[in-house]
Design a protein around this motif. Sequence first.
Motif, short mmCIF file in Angstrom:
data_model
loop_
_atom_site.label_atom_id
_atom_site.label_comp_id
_atom_site.label_asym_id
_atom_site.label_seq_id
_atom_site.Cartn_x
_atom_site.Cartn_y
_atom_site.Cartn_z
N UNK A 1 5.37 7.03 1.36
CA UNK A 1 4.27 7.58 0.56
C UNK A 1 3.62 6.56 0.00
N UNK A 2 2.38 6.81 -0.34
CA UNK A 2 1.42 5.84 -0.95
C UNK A 2 1.81 5.49 -2.34
N UNK A 3 1.87 4.09 -2.46
CA UNK A 3 2.63 3.43 -3.58
C UNK A 3 1.58 3.61 -4.75
N UNK A 4 2.30 3.55 -6.02
CA UNK A 4 1.48 3.76 -7.10
C UNK A 4 0.18 2.98 -7.26
N UNK B 1 13.44 7.57 -0.34
CA UNK B 1 14.80 8.27 0.58
C UNK B 1 14.59 9.74 0.70
N UNK B 2 14.58 10.11 2.04
CA UNK B 2 14.71 11.33 2.27
C UNK B 2 13.19 12.24 1.93
N UNK B 3 12.32 11.47 1.52
CA UNK B 3 11.06 11.84 1.66
C UNK B 3 9.92 11.42 2.61
N UNK B 4 10.19 9.84 2.96
CA UNK B 4 9.51 9.02 4.06
C UNK B 4 8.79 7.91 3.39
N UNK C 1 0.90 -1.19 -0.05
CA UNK C 1 -0.08 0.11 -0.09
C UNK C 1 0.64 1.42 0.08
N UNK C 2 2.06 1.16 0.77
CA UNK C 2 2.93 2.33 0.60
C UNK C 2 4.18 1.77 0.45
N UNK C 3 5.18 2.65 0.19
CA UNK C 3 6.70 2.37 0.00
C UNK C 3 7.40 3.39 0.80
#
Length: 321
Positions: free
Chosen positions: A70-73, A65-68, A60-62
Amino acid sequence: MTAHRTPPYQRIVNDIRQRIAEGELAPGDRIPSTRQIAREWNVALATATKALTVLRQEGTVHTRARVGTVVAPVREASGAARHTAKAPGAERELSRDGVVRAAIAIADAEGLAALSMRSVAARLGTAAMSPYRYVNGKDNLVLLMADTVFGELPRPAEDPADWRARLEAGARAMWALHRKHPWLAQTGPLTRPLLLPNMLAYSEWMLSALDGHGLDPATMLDINVLLYAHVQGLAVHLEREAQAQGATGLSDEQWLDTQTAVLTRLIASGAYPTFARVVEGCGPAGYDLDLDALFELGLRSHLDGLSLLIEAGRTNRRLTP
């Protein structure tokens, strides 16, 4: 008969799934960090970590790096297929390298403050105490993480013959490594150096560039420390900026926009004429504080000064009978 109670981590998982399903969170949007989840749902950090681990394992998420997180495509597979991942509590085949790599992934995505032995176990989907079979604790784990990433430092196929080119290559490689792993700058103070094999291999390479130029041993070590301090001193702000963004939800540019009124007031006061003139001289676009540009300016300044030092040493050797 006691009613079945949904575990806290599962309630968080269900809530985030619902936000995604209803479009409140779109692909690429940031999911709340472990600390934000802990505050919002009033749960322990370990519970928040477990919820994110379930969402990550089911796709569901992945982590970016340095973003945190996030919702996966959107995937073609059905919703039922997405939720068949192995439960995080199930034991898996572990190794020291696996534990270290999982810890690096956590620190890369959420910073060193989010790292704990429990969060590593949750990411690996294993029992909370399992990582202790491979590392003694968080302090030991951080040292292993640092040595592992220092081992990623690229080395040119052939060492540059010129001392300056060699030091430039080494410093830029170290800066790139800290950009990739910003938590690295938080691992210890300069006065307590990390005596790690891969870190010493880097120092060996840098010191060999200084060898044979008439510098005394203490000066050679000082220069090596100064060049590393230049990298670390700037890189520490990469992690701090990421933490500030996570805490405020504002990028550095957005935060600066909120300070416009204060800055205008200070400039208009007339108390800081040089500062005002310099800022206004930057034009309508203003001053862009670029850490990469600062790194290059600082490196050039260090090496220009070192050139004078080396040349003075050569002159003294020629004049010495």
